[in-house]
Structures are given as C-alpha cells and as structure tokens.
Design a protein around this motif. Structure first.
Motif, short mmCIF file in Angstrom:
data_model
loop_
_atom_site.label_atom_id
_atom_site.label_comp_id
_atom_site.label_asym_id
_atom_site.label_seq_id
_atom_site.Cartn_x
_atom_site.Cartn_y
_atom_site.Cartn_z
N ALA A 1 -7.76 -1.60 1.73
CA ALA A 1 -8.47 -0.87 0.68
C ALA A 1 -8.85 0.53 1.16
O ALA A 1 -8.79 1.51 0.41
N HIS B 1 -10.10 -1.34 -6.84
CA HIS B 1 -8.93 -2.06 -6.33
C HIS B 1 -9.21 -3.55 -6.36
O HIS B 1 -10.26 -4.01 -5.89
N LEU C 1 -16.33 -0.92 1.11
CA LEU C 1 -15.35 0.16 1.24
C LEU C 1 -16.03 1.28 2.04
O LEU C 1 -16.14 2.41 1.60
N PHE D 1 -12.90 -3.87 -4.60
CA PHE D 1 -13.34 -2.69 -3.86
C PHE D 1 -13.44 -1.54 -4.86
O PHE D 1 -12.61 -1.43 -5.77
N ASP E 1 -7.76 -7.04 -5.09
CA ASP E 1 -6.83 -7.75 -4.22
C ASP E 1 -6.70 -9.17 -4.77
O ASP E 1 -7.62 -9.97 -4.67
N ARG F 1 0.83 -1.21 0.00
CA ARG F 1 0.00 0.00 0.00
C ARG F 1 0.86 1.26 0.00
O ARG F 1 0.41 2.31 -0.45
#
Length: 499
Positions: free
Chosen positions: A451, A465, A422, A396, A467, A356
């Motif tokens: 997120a 996003h 989110l 997300f 993952d 991140r």
C-alpha cells in the motif's frame, strides 16, 4: 436471476406456493407464525410441541395442508435465540429456507422473515441483504462442465418479501430494485472471476466491458492497446506483460450520470488474468487459484454495470489495467529497473509483486479525470490474508473521512473492511540503491509496504486501496469467486448518489 417483489399483508391471506415463517428457539413462534397458528386452530403449535421444530438457527420444516390459509404450504425456519437474533442470523435463516425450497419444486414463495424487527437495522438494509443472500445461495457456475450438475426441475424463480406495513412501501420497492441490480453485478463479477485463465484473457475482459454498451448505450468504453500505452509511458504495466503472448489492455469505462463538470469517482481494478509469478515463479500448490488475480478487474466491470443499470446520478469512471504474468525469455527479471508513467523509476526485486506495477500506471492515468476520489481494489498480497484472514478486506487510505465512509458502507452491506496503517515509516522499506523505489519492502508488513508503494502514485487526490486477496474467493469444497467488494462499493456509490 430471481425476481423479487415486496408487499404487505396478513400471512393467512397470502396466495402462494409456500409461506416462509420463523420459529425462535424453545419453540416460540414468530408473529407471522402465531397468526397462522391461530387461523389454523393451533396447527403449527401442535407440530412444535411434538419436537419436529425446536427453532435452532437454520433448521427447516416443510408443512402441507395447513387449514384456513390461502398458501399451499408453510416452511418453518429456525431463527435461533430471540435475544440474539440479528441481521446475520436473519440471512442464515433466509439462506436455509431458500435452499430448502429451491430443490422441492417451489417456483415462488412469500417470506415473512423480512418483517421481523432487528434493532438498529432499517428495512431497506434487511430487504437488500436478504435478496443478495438468496441469489448467493442458488448461484452456480457449471457452464463449462460437459454434464452440468442436475438443476432443479422446477427451480425457485420469484420471492416476495412482506413488509411490516404499507408505509414505506415505495422505499422498500426501491431497495429491492437496487438489490436486483447489485445481484446482477455480483453475478457478472463471479462469472468473470470463475472463468479459467485460458478463456479469461485481457482481450476477453475488454470484450465484456464493450458488451455493457449494448444494454447501456450511455456508457462510454475505450480500450487502450499496447501502442497507446507505450505512447503514454506506461512502462511499468507493459513490463509485466512482456513474458506473455497475451496482449495487455487498459480498459476505461465512463458513466456520466451527474453534471458534466462534476469530478468523477474513479474505480481501479487489478486485472492479472493469470499470475504465475513470472521469473519469480510461484510454488505449484494452489497455483490454479491465481486465475482469481483479476478479481479486482471483474469487480470494477460488475460495479460499472450496476451504476449503469440504476442510472445513478453521479459520474463514475472504471479503469482496468489487465495483463497476464508469465515467465519467458522476454519476461521481466529481478534486478530490472523500469520507468513508470509518473516518471518514477522502480527496481524490480520480485516479479511476483506485479500487481502494484500495473496499478501504479493505472493510478497515474486516473489523474487525467481530475477525480473527486479514487478507490482501487486488488488481490494484492498474501500478507493481507495472513494478517486478516478471509473475513474483512484490508483498507488503506490517505483520507480519514473516505476511510470512515467505506467502513460504514462495509458494516451496512455486510461486506466489511478493516483499516490498516498507511504510515510514512513504511516507505523506508522500499528504499533502492539504484532506482526511486523497490517494488517490494521485505517480509515484514507485506500488505502495508504494498500500500505504501501505491501511495507514491496517489498524492494528488483522495485515495483508498482495498486489498481483497483474502476475500475475493473461497477455497476448499466450495471454491469459487465471492463477488467482493461489489456489495461494499455498491452501498458506497448508492449513498453518494443520494447525497
């Protein structure tokens, strides 16, 4: 890479080394198999009556000397129960058929499985996914072995798909052309991700991105070095790289296929070429798999190669922040506070939450392209694997329509995603007494707080996003990269290009 083509025609008239036809459970012949059976005077039904082929999904039987047809051989493949036959069943049968032929000296074949009707599934989807399944079935990564696994003496090189009729043949040919480009991009993604970390460094990823311009001269590739990133204020990204002797890179790839003033779609891929965890060192068990922490970066490079190969009439930018995360006397420490490119400060509570940190600067950098939307893909959290297993990627998004579009693309491509919340409530877990935020939010909801962290840097544009920690590679005896989410995002981008 295999060559794929399409045509229509009766099975008994196909000149080929081998015809592939299906048999449902209870020995029921598919339409193509029935046609061959009639032409051959009941040759196939006589075999099924003897119990040599019951039709169980994935079973195969190779038959020589079938009379009154042009093909040298016929491969019967089980389709399972007719009432339950769907796209996953078709792909399983196709994979079984190809594996059966690949090691038996069959260099080309004709498949009638693609003319089987599947309710609610278009022919283009059947053709594209069949081609991808075939390439996945014969993919190998053994170039680093001193004695590679024995390759077939005469491997399968060409597959011809039969369509139900000549109508729509042009669309079918286009679907196969797209599939070949996508498959090539997936192979590139897998090859990069499967490389060992002593070879796959940030510099090597940059070299592979530059190499794309040799075959696609309209691509523009720029690689920002440490000095440039320092000037831009990318101190979060650079902090992760401090513990390694490998120089960090920010790779920027631009495909300008649309109008010059059209905002681009920006793809961002996490590129940690090896993640030791840094000072917050990971356990030794399975640490070798942390070479896959650059799978998001590999996917972006693969996707840009696909977009360039297909010359999609859209603008796409790929951004790859890439570093190595290692422990040393210079490494980032728990308790350090760093300033991101956005100006926001971050208290580092765990140096293993480094993805991140490099992504937040890359997502801030994406703003300069005035994007239509941004999608990042990252092997970000083990928590996502715990939540969803290894079937879907976690999704997300700050934009409902974008999330729905990606969900649909996942269903069509078979590279599925599952949306997770989110919500603003998760932001409270990132509170820091000493900086604007902490880089972790505690044990609970780890994928969600990761997120939520990224969301603080994406407020100025539509963003999603992915993952992919649970989907970018498989473990066990078949350990290796999957190439996900390239199929998903290829479907998304092709659909966008069609308008």
């Amino acid at each position: 890479m295999l060559e794929f083509s399409v045509k229509s025609g009766a099975p008994e008239k196909q000149r080929s080394s081998c015809l592939i036809v299906g048999v449902y459970e209870a020995r029921k012949l598919s339409e193509a198999a029935e046609t061959i059976d009639k032409s051959s005077g009941g040759y196939l039904s006589a075999i099924t009556r003897r119990g040599d082929m019951e039709g169980e999904l994935g079973d195969t039987l190779l038959i020589h000397g079938v009379p009154n047809i042009q093909a040298e051989r016929v491969l019967l493949v089980g389709l399972g129960k007719e009432r339950e036959f769907d796209l996953p069943a078709l792909l399983k049968a196709t994979t079984a058929a190809v594996k059966a032929l690949h090691y038996r000296g069959t260099t080309e074949c004709v498949s009638h499985l693609t003319e089987l009707d599947i309710r609610g599934v278009e022919l283009e989807q059947i053709l594209r996914q069949s081609a991808l399944a075939i390439d996945a079935a014969i993919y190998r990564f053994d170039q680093l072995k001193s004695s590679p696994d024995p390759a077939p003496r005469r491997p399968l090189r060409k597959v011809t798909f039969i369509t139900p009729s000549r109508r729509g043949l042009l669309e079918a040919e286009n679907a196969v052309r797209e599939a070949m480009a996508i498959s090539s991009g997936i192979a590139l993604t897998k090859n990069l991700a499967n490389l060992p970390p002593n070879l796959c460094t940030p510099s090597l990823l940059a070299d592979h991105a530059r190499k794309l311009t040799e075959t696609h001269p309209h691509l523009a590739v720029e690689v920002l070095d440490q000095s440039r990133m320092e000037t831009l204020g990318m101190h979060a990204l650079l902090a992760v790289a401090k513990g390694s002797t490998e120089a960090p890179k920010l790779i920027v790839m631009e495909h300008l296929g649309g109008e010059a003033d059209t905002p681009p779609i920006v793809l961002v891929g996490k590129g940690v070429t090896f993640d030791s965890g840094g000072i917050s060192l990971k356990p030794g068990l399975d640490m070798d798999q942390m070479k896959y922490d650059m799978a998001g970066a590999a996917a972006v490079i693969g996707l840009i190669s696909i977009v360039a190969e297909l010359k999609l009439p859209i603008n796409v930018v790929g951004i790859v922040p890439t570093v190595e995360n290692m422990p040393s006397g210079n490494a980032l420490k728990p308790g350090d506070i760093i300033k991101s490119m956005s100006g926001q400060t971050i208290e580092v509570l765990n140096t293993d939450a480094e993805g991140r940190l490099i992504l937040c600067d890359a997502l801030t950098y994406a703003k300069r392209f005035k994007p239509e939307l941004v999608i990042d893909m990252a092997t970000l959290t083990g928590a996502c694997v715990i939540a969803l297993g290894r079937v879907p990627s976690g999704l997300f998004s700050n934009t409902r329509s974008l999330a729905q579009e990606l969900i649909r693309a996942g269903e069509t491509s078979g590279d599925r995603v599952w949306e997770l919340p989110l919500w603003d409530e998760y932001q409270a877990q990132l509170k820091s007494n000493f900086a604007d935020m902490a880089n972790i939010g505690g044990r609970e909801g780890g994928a969600l707080t990761a997120a939520a962290f990224l969301a603080r840097f994406t407020k100025d544009y539509k963003w999603a996003h992915l993952d992919i920690a649970g989907t970018a590679w498989v473990t066990g005896d078949n350990k290796g990269a999957t190439g996900r989410p390239v199929a998903l995002l290829s479907e998304f981008l092709i659909k966008r290009a069609r308008g």
